[in-house]
Structures are given as structure tokens and as C-alpha cells.
Scaffold this motif. Structure first.
Motif, PDB file in Angstrom:
ATOM      1  N   LEU A 163       0.950  -1.509  -0.279  1.00 51.15           N
ATOM      2  CA  LEU A 163      -0.656   0.226  -0.018  1.00 51.15           C
ATOM      3  C   LEU A 163       0.724   1.529   0.158  1.00 51.15           C
ATOM      4  O   LEU A 163       0.834   2.097  -1.243  1.00 51.15           O
ATOM      5  N   VAL A 164       1.830   0.952   0.925  1.00 52.03           N
ATOM      6  CA  VAL A 164       2.964   2.678   0.688  1.00 52.03           C
ATOM      7  C   VAL A 164       3.464   3.040  -0.044  1.00 52.03           C
ATOM      8  O   VAL A 164       3.783   3.741  -1.264  1.00 52.03           O
ATOM      9  N   ASN A 165       4.233   2.127  -0.881  1.00 49.83           N
ATOM     10  CA  ASN A 165       4.724   1.925  -2.238  1.00 49.83           C
ATOM     11  C   ASN A 165       3.633   2.433  -3.098  1.00 49.83           C
ATOM     12  O   ASN A 165       4.369   3.170  -4.376  1.00 49.83           O
ATOM     13  N   THR A 166       2.450   1.658  -3.645  1.00 43.37           N
ATOM     14  CA  THR A 166       1.876   1.504  -4.743  1.00 43.37           C
ATOM     15  C   THR A 166       1.346   3.617  -4.589  1.00 43.37           C
ATOM     16  O   THR A 166       1.365   4.147  -5.564  1.00 43.37           O
ATOM     17  N   TRP A 167       0.942   3.267  -2.876  1.00 46.90           N
ATOM     18  CA  TRP A 167       0.452   5.567  -3.219  1.00 46.90           C
ATOM     19  C   TRP A 167       1.582   6.217  -2.908  1.00 46.90           C
ATOM     20  O   TRP A 167       1.508   7.353  -3.947  1.00 46.90           O
ATOM     21  N   GLN A 168       2.919   5.720  -3.090  1.00 43.37           N
ATOM     22  CA  GLN A 168       3.952   6.496  -2.815  1.00 43.37           C
ATOM     23  C   GLN A 168       4.402   6.563  -4.560  1.00 43.37           C
ATOM     24  O   GLN A 168       3.896   8.309  -5.446  1.00 43.37           O
ATOM     25  N   GLY A 169       3.796   5.562  -5.540  1.00 46.36           N
ATOM     26  CA  GLY A 169       3.498   6.320  -7.115  1.00 46.36           C
ATOM     27  C   GLY A 169       3.137   6.648  -7.631  1.00 46.36           C
ATOM     28  O   GLY A 169       2.719   6.949  -8.213  1.00 46.36           O
ATOM     29  N   ALA A 170       1.724   6.553  -7.287  1.00 48.61           N
ATOM     30  CA  ALA A 170       0.613   6.594  -7.372  1.00 48.61           C
ATOM     31  C   ALA A 170       0.963   8.349  -7.327  1.00 48.61           C
ATOM     32  O   ALA A 170       0.198   8.926  -8.038  1.00 48.61           O
ATOM     33  N   LEU A 171       0.983   8.986  -6.464  1.00 50.71           N
ATOM     34  CA  LEU A 171       1.226  10.228  -5.922  1.00 50.71           C
ATOM     35  C   LEU A 171       2.029  11.242  -6.736  1.00 50.71           C
ATOM     36  O   LEU A 171       2.168  12.166  -7.672  1.00 50.71           O
ATOM     37  N   LEU A 172       3.267  10.225  -7.650  1.00 49.88           N
ATOM     38  CA  LEU A 172       4.584  10.804  -8.090  1.00 49.88           C
ATOM     39  C   LEU A 172       3.328  11.163 -10.012  1.00 49.88           C
ATOM     40  O   LEU A 172       3.696  11.812 -10.411  1.00 49.88           O
ATOM     41  N   ARG A 173       2.793   9.462  -9.942  1.00 53.80           N
ATOM     42  CA  ARG A 173       1.960  10.036 -11.393  1.00 53.80           C
ATOM     43  C   ARG A 173       1.380  10.817 -10.930  1.00 53.80           C
ATOM     44  O   ARG A 173       0.312  11.990 -12.094  1.00 53.80           O
ATOM     45  N   MET A 174      -0.010  11.355 -10.089  1.00 52.33           N
ATOM     46  CA  MET A 174      -1.328  12.561  -9.486  1.00 52.33           C
ATOM     47  C   MET A 174      -0.087  13.673 -10.040  1.00 52.33           C
ATOM     48  O   MET A 174      -1.570  14.596 -10.824  1.00 52.33           O
ATOM     49  N   LYS A 175       0.885  13.818  -9.695  1.00 43.68           N
ATOM     50  CA  LYS A 175       1.685  14.957  -9.885  1.00 43.68           C
ATOM     51  C   LYS A 175       1.843  15.416 -11.410  1.00 43.68           C
ATOM     52  O   LYS A 175       1.717  16.703 -11.749  1.00 43.68           O
ATOM     53  N   ILE A 176       2.249  14.216 -12.181  1.00 42.10           N
ATOM     54  CA  ILE A 176       2.462  14.601 -13.585  1.00 42.10           C
ATOM     55  C   ILE A 176       1.104  14.666 -14.591  1.00 42.10           C
ATOM     56  O   ILE A 176       1.487  15.589 -15.347  1.00 42.10           O
ATOM     57  N   GLU A 177      -0.203  13.938 -14.274  1.00 46.61           N
ATOM     58  CA  GLU A 177      -1.072  14.071 -14.785  1.00 46.61           C
ATOM     59  C   GLU A 177      -2.204  14.829 -14.092  1.00 46.61           C
ATOM     60  O   GLU A 177      -3.429  14.908 -14.660  1.00 46.61           O
ATOM     61  N   GLN A 178      -2.048  15.438 -13.637  1.00 45.47           N
ATOM     62  CA  GLN A 178      -2.688  16.370 -12.310  1.00 45.47           C
ATOM     63  C   GLN A 178      -4.369  16.231 -12.241  1.00 45.47           C
ATOM     64  O   GLN A 178      -5.060  16.904 -12.924  1.00 45.47           O
ATOM     65  N   SER A 179      -4.205  14.763 -12.006  1.00 44.49           N
ATOM     66  CA  SER A 179      -5.693  14.011 -11.551  1.00 44.49           C
ATOM     67  C   SER A 179      -5.363  13.177 -10.572  1.00 44.49           C
ATOM     68  O   SER A 179      -4.392  12.532  -9.953  1.00 44.49           O
ATOM     69  N   ALA A 180      -6.522  13.426  -9.738  1.00 43.55           N
ATOM     70  CA  ALA A 180      -6.288  12.422  -8.467  1.00 43.55           C
ATOM     71  C   ALA A 180      -6.847  10.588  -9.403  1.00 43.55           C
ATOM     72  O   ALA A 180      -6.716   9.972  -8.323  1.00 43.55           O
ATOM     73  N   GLU A 181      -7.348  10.102 -10.564  1.00 41.43           N
ATOM     74  CA  GLU A 181      -6.925   9.486 -10.767  1.00 41.43           C
ATOM     75  C   GLU A 181      -6.707   7.732 -10.534  1.00 41.43           C
ATOM     76  O   GLU A 181      -6.839   6.993 -10.401  1.00 41.43           O
TER      77      GLU A 181
END
Length: 197
Positions: A163-181
Motif C-alpha cells: 500500500l505504501v509503495n503503490t500510494w507513493q508511486g500513485a502520488l508521483l503519477r498524480m503530479k504529472i497527470e494533474q489528476s486524482a485518478e
């Protein structure tokens, strides 16, 4: 009285550090900028911290504490089962990130990428912060296992790591995609599917 003022100054320095390190990174933030923001003379910095590196290490712990308190308050809510508490906690984070228009992300993730392998002191502080957070998530997942809502063929510790690893990666994707998806997908796929019985 002097001790109280010193403690307030230190708290202000740490809080300002969270903001500036989040916005500008470790290397992009100068001590003068931090001190000017909290109106403390430059020479006084060393009354609180031995170096910029030790300051950043303390900022990391200062940053994670409210997240741990927020997560713990959800898990301690007697009206919620543990899985619902975990979902509510992450949904709150998602709302906060949407309000911030996806800026910043996570200071831990940002600093892991910037200085995680160049500063031993900050690396240890990052490890401590991540482990404190992960251990509390594991506690919630263990409780959910006992309540029968989360699978028991995987250990709570392993699921907390995922969960921690996936969340951290998802946060990075969120920043570049400007999306909560990406962060919504992380929670839906793990808490809403993979972890469930």
C-alpha cells in the motif's frame, strides 16, 4: 518563558521547512529563506539544529506526525471497522490533494527521490517515517483481518508495504497527470479489491 519561545521558534522553523521543502526541494531551499520566513536571525538557526541536513531530518518527522495522528484517529473510531477506517482516511487525503490541485504530493516521496541516497541522516529519517506510517497501516490491516474483511493469506505487513509503495508511486503519477485518478485507482484496487476477503 524563554524555553517556550524557543520551542515555538523551533516549531515554526519545522512547519516552514515542510512548506519550503515541499515546494522547492532540499537543494532549492536556502537557510536564509527559511529564517527570513519565520523572522529568526541567521546565527540563531544553530541554536535549534546542528546543520541543514539535521534540520531536514527533523522536518521529515514533523511532516509525518499529523498523517500518523490522522490515520490513528480513524483507526481508533469505535464506530468504524478497520477497513472502513482505512478507506475513510485515504479518501480524506484524496480530497485534500484535490483541493491543493495536486501540488506538492508527499514530502517523503519528494525527498526520497532528491536526497534519499545522498544523505545518510535524511535517509535514516525517511526510513523511520515510512516505517512508522507503514506499521500503523499494518496494525489497521491486522485488525481488519481479525474482523474478517481483509484476506489472511497475505501478511498485514506485506500488504502495508504494498500500500505504501503503490500510494507513493500513485502520488508521483498524480503530479504529472494533474489528476486524482492514480491515487483513487491505488485505493480502489488495493483496499477495495486485492486486500478484501
Amino acid at each position: 518563558m524563554v524555553l517556550a519561545k524557543k520551542q515555538i521558534n523551533k516549531e515554526n522553523l519545522l512547519s516552514e521547512g515542510v512548506q519550503l521543502l515541499m515546494q522547492q526541494g532540499y537543494h532549492g531551499t536556502g537557510l536564509k529563506e527559511i529564517l527570513d520566513a519565520v523572522q529568526i536571525p541567521k546565527g540563531s538557526f544553530y541554536n535549534y539544529f546542528s546543520s541543514k541536513e539535521s534540520y531536514a531530518a527533523e522536518v521529515i518527522q514533523h511532516y509525518i506526525n499529523p498523517f500518523i495522528e490522522q490515520l490513528d484517529s480513524h483507526l481508533q473510531n469505535p464506530e468504524l471497522d478497520a477497513l472502513t477506517a482505512l478507506n475513510n482516511y485515504f479518501n480524506e487525503l484524496i480530497v485534500e490533494l484535490e483541493k491543493a490541485e495536486f501540488k506538492g504530493g508527499c514530502l517523503l516521496g519528494n525527498l526520497m527521490g532528491e536526497i534519499g541516497d545522498t544523505s545518510d541522516l535524511c535517509q535514516k529519517s525517511l526510513q523511520l517515517a515510512v516505517n512508522r506510517y507503514k506499521d500503523l497501516l499494518a496494525t489497521g490491516l491486522k485488525k481488519a483481518q481479525m474482523e474478517g474483511t481483509v484476506r489472511i493469506d497475505k501478511s498485514a505487513d506485506d500488504m502495508a508495504d504494498l500500500l505504501v509503495n503503490t500510494w507513493q508511486g500513485a502520488l508521483l503519477r498524480m503530479k504529472i497527470e494533474q489528476s486524482a485518478e492514480p491515487i483513487k485507482q491505488c485505493c480502489n484496487d488495493l483496499l477495495g479489491d486485492y486486500f478484501r476477503v
